[in-house]
Write an enzyme that holds these catalytic residues in place. Structure first.
Site, PDB file in Angstrom:
ATOM      1  CE1 TYR A 162      49.008 -10.918 -62.798  1.00 35.32           C
ATOM      2  CE2 TYR A 162      47.129  -9.816 -63.109  1.00 35.32           C
ATOM      3  CZ  TYR A 162      47.885 -10.345 -62.124  1.00 35.32           C
ATOM      4  OH  TYR A 162      48.121 -10.016 -60.724  1.00 35.32           O
ATOM      5  CE  LYS A 166      47.423 -13.404 -60.497  1.00 39.03           C
ATOM      6  NZ  LYS A 166      48.103 -14.073 -59.244  1.00 39.03           N
TER       7      LYS A 166
HETATM    8  P1  NAP Z   1      55.551  -7.985 -56.838  1.00 38.84           P
HETATM    9  O1  NAP Z   1      55.834  -6.862 -56.041  1.00 38.84           O
HETATM   10  O2  NAP Z   1      56.225  -8.161 -58.053  1.00 38.84           O
HETATM   11  O3  NAP Z   1      56.127  -9.225 -55.891  1.00 38.84           O
HETATM   12  C1  NAP Z   1      55.977 -10.605 -56.829  1.00 38.84           C
HETATM   13  C2  NAP Z   1      56.620 -11.813 -55.675  1.00 38.84           C
HETATM   14  O4  NAP Z   1      56.519 -12.948 -56.691  1.00 38.84           O
HETATM   15  C3  NAP Z   1      58.100 -11.547 -55.463  1.00 38.84           C
HETATM   16  O5  NAP Z   1      58.435 -11.927 -54.216  1.00 38.84           O
HETATM   17  C4  NAP Z   1      59.035 -12.556 -56.493  1.00 38.84           C
HETATM   18  O6  NAP Z   1      59.947 -12.857 -55.965  1.00 38.84           O
HETATM   19  C5  NAP Z   1      57.822 -13.682 -56.508  1.00 38.84           C
HETATM   20  N1  NAP Z   1      58.086 -14.627 -57.554  1.00 38.84           N
HETATM   21  C6  NAP Z   1      58.097 -14.085 -58.903  1.00 38.84           C
HETATM   22  N2  NAP Z   1      58.195 -15.196 -59.848  1.00 38.84           N
HETATM   23  C7  NAP Z   1      58.292 -16.377 -58.935  1.00 38.84           C
HETATM   24  C8  NAP Z   1      58.704 -17.659 -58.980  1.00 38.84           C
HETATM   25  N3  NAP Z   1      58.935 -18.196 -60.476  1.00 38.84           N
HETATM   26  N4  NAP Z   1      59.006 -18.561 -57.878  1.00 38.84           N
HETATM   27  C9  NAP Z   1      58.576 -17.983 -56.661  1.00 38.84           C
HETATM   28  N5  NAP Z   1      58.220 -16.696 -56.522  1.00 38.84           N
HETATM   29  C10 NAP Z   1      58.157 -15.594 -57.531  1.00 38.84           C
HETATM   30  O7  NAP Z   1      54.209  -8.147 -56.922  1.00 38.84           O
HETATM   31  P2  NAP Z   1      52.887  -8.036 -55.770  1.00 38.84           P
HETATM   32  O8  NAP Z   1      52.262  -6.678 -56.305  1.00 38.84           O
HETATM   33  O9  NAP Z   1      53.288  -8.165 -54.513  1.00 38.84           O
HETATM   34  O10 NAP Z   1      52.059  -9.506 -56.142  1.00 38.84           O
HETATM   35  C11 NAP Z   1      51.841 -10.364 -55.331  1.00 38.84           C
HETATM   36  C12 NAP Z   1      50.675 -11.173 -55.805  1.00 38.84           C
HETATM   37  O11 NAP Z   1      49.248 -10.659 -55.780  1.00 38.84           O
HETATM   38  C13 NAP Z   1      50.764 -11.806 -57.365  1.00 38.84           C
HETATM   39  O12 NAP Z   1      50.251 -13.188 -57.501  1.00 38.84           O
HETATM   40  C14 NAP Z   1      49.921 -10.713 -58.147  1.00 38.84           C
HETATM   41  O13 NAP Z   1      49.677 -11.078 -59.339  1.00 38.84           O
HETATM   42  C15 NAP Z   1      48.858 -10.608 -57.033  1.00 38.84           C
HETATM   43  N6  NAP Z   1      48.279  -9.346 -57.461  1.00 38.84           N
HETATM   44  C16 NAP Z   1      48.868  -8.158 -57.141  1.00 38.84           C
HETATM   45  C17 NAP Z   1      47.844  -6.784 -57.729  1.00 38.84           C
HETATM   46  C18 NAP Z   1      48.820  -5.524 -57.409  1.00 38.84           C
HETATM   47  O14 NAP Z   1      48.112  -4.524 -57.815  1.00 38.84           O
HETATM   48  N7  NAP Z   1      49.937  -5.505 -57.197  1.00 38.84           N
HETATM   49  C19 NAP Z   1      46.648  -6.802 -58.108  1.00 38.84           C
HETATM   50  C20 NAP Z   1      46.001  -8.153 -57.917  1.00 38.84           C
HETATM   51  C21 NAP Z   1      46.624  -9.288 -57.683  1.00 38.84           C
HETATM   52  P3  NAP Z   1      61.541 -12.367 -56.195  1.00 38.84           P
HETATM   53  O15 NAP Z   1      61.871 -11.180 -55.558  1.00 38.84           O
HETATM   54  O16 NAP Z   1      62.293 -13.468 -56.094  1.00 38.84           O
HETATM   55  O17 NAP Z   1      61.396 -12.086 -58.071  1.00 38.84           O
END
Ligand code: NAP
Length: 254
Positions: A162, A166
């Site tokens: 990861y 990133k």
């Molecule tokens: P999440 O709730 O797990 O949602 C992930 C999203 O990505 C879902 O809509 C999922 O769609 C989609 N996805 C996964 N694999 C995919 C693929 N192969 N093709 C297209 N869509 C795909 O995650 P989140 O926390 O909202 O995170 C969103 C972004 O922010 C990510 O890039 C994550 O790394 C980044 N981020 C998050 C955090 C945090 O604390 N949450 C911190 C830093 C960065 P499905 O529903 O279809 O699976």
């Protein structure tokens, strides 16, 4: 009437702009899609399943569409961008937000866990940017926003795949900014800290409490905190900001 004139008259920063948000079915991506639609954008909501993508599109309205696409699959990405062009028009904004984790210590990490995380988080952003950029370059306007992470800047035990994906997104951001800058296209990254979503739901409570106690903001982040930063960096007002990574973590890593 030109896009800029209509924007000024409506007071909404994204009136009639076409915005593509990957990973829009839940969490941060859903909140980003909602925020763009609330400011007048026609949003293409992308997720792995049609049901997930359409659920967000239906909820936010304003002509939003839901498209199923695995961002790591180049043929699927090309078809998804073609569908956006056909149904909504040339995108002004691309938000590469789709992301996954497959956490474990490096010694135990399987090669397929490394490959899958790199394919979705890093290659996915490259494929979507590449597929959309021809039409954006023609339009001589665009905002590309890559959602990276504080983990890409600082590393984290148990997240080699990861963190590398990133950190790679930051290199992609810098390069995209340099390649497309002369065509009116900016590219920036947003680096969230720990945000309440499905991705962080299962983190141990003491870890979350530790984050809260160390962050000057005194709380975890919300998807809305990230959406607000994305909308600013994607707005016409941010025309002179490119190649940057903006950390949105409540001061956790100060
Ligand atoms: P999440 O709730 O797990 O949602 C992930 C999203 O990505 C879902 O809509 C999922 O769609 C989609 N996805 C996964 N694999 C995919 C693929 N192969 N093709 C297209 N869509 C795909 O995650 P989140 O926390 O909202 O995170 C969103 C972004 O922010 C990510 O890039 C994550 O790394 C980044 N981020 C998050 C955090 C945090 O604390 N949450 C911190 C830093 C960065 P499905 O529903 O279809 O699976």
């Amino acid at each position: 009437m030109g896009l800029e004139k209509r924007r000024q008259m409506s007071g909404m920063r994204f009136q009639d702009q076409v915005v593509v948000v990957t990973g829009a079915s839940r969490g941060i991506g859903k909140s980003i899609a909602e925020a763009f639609a609330a400011e007048g954008a026609k949003v293409a909501c992308v997720a792995t399943t049609e049901a997930g993508a359409k659920a967000t599109a239906d909820a936010i309205g304003n002509g939003a569409i839901g498209l199923a696409c695995d961002v790591s699959d180049s043929a699927a990405v090309d078809s998804m961008i073609e569908a956006v062009l056909e149904q909504l028009g040339t995108p002004s904004v691309i938000v590469n937000n789709a992301g996954i984790t497959r956490d474990t210590l490096m010694l135990r990490m399987k090669e397929e866990d490394w490959d899958r995380v790199m394919a979705v988080n890093l290659k996915g952003a490259f494929l979507v940017t590449k597929a959309a950029s021809k039409s954006m370059m023609k339009a001589r306007y665009g905002r590309i926003v890559n959602i990276t992470s504080v983990i890409g800047l600082h590393g984290q035990a148990g997240q080699a795949n990861y963190a590398a994906s990133k950190a790679g997104l930051i290199g992609l951001t810098l390069t995209t900014a340099k390649e497309y800058g002369s065509r009116g296209i900016t590219c920036n990254a947003i680096a969230p800290g720990f945000i309440e979503s499905d991705m962080t739901e299962n983190l141990p409570e003491d870890f979350k409490n530790d984050v809260v106690s160390r962050a000057p903001a005194g709380r975890l982040g919300t998807p809305k905190d990230i959406a607000a930063a994305v909308l600013f960096i994607a707005s016409p007002d941010a025309a002179y900001i490119t190649g940057q990574t903006l950390t949105v973590d409540g001061g956790l890593f100060l």
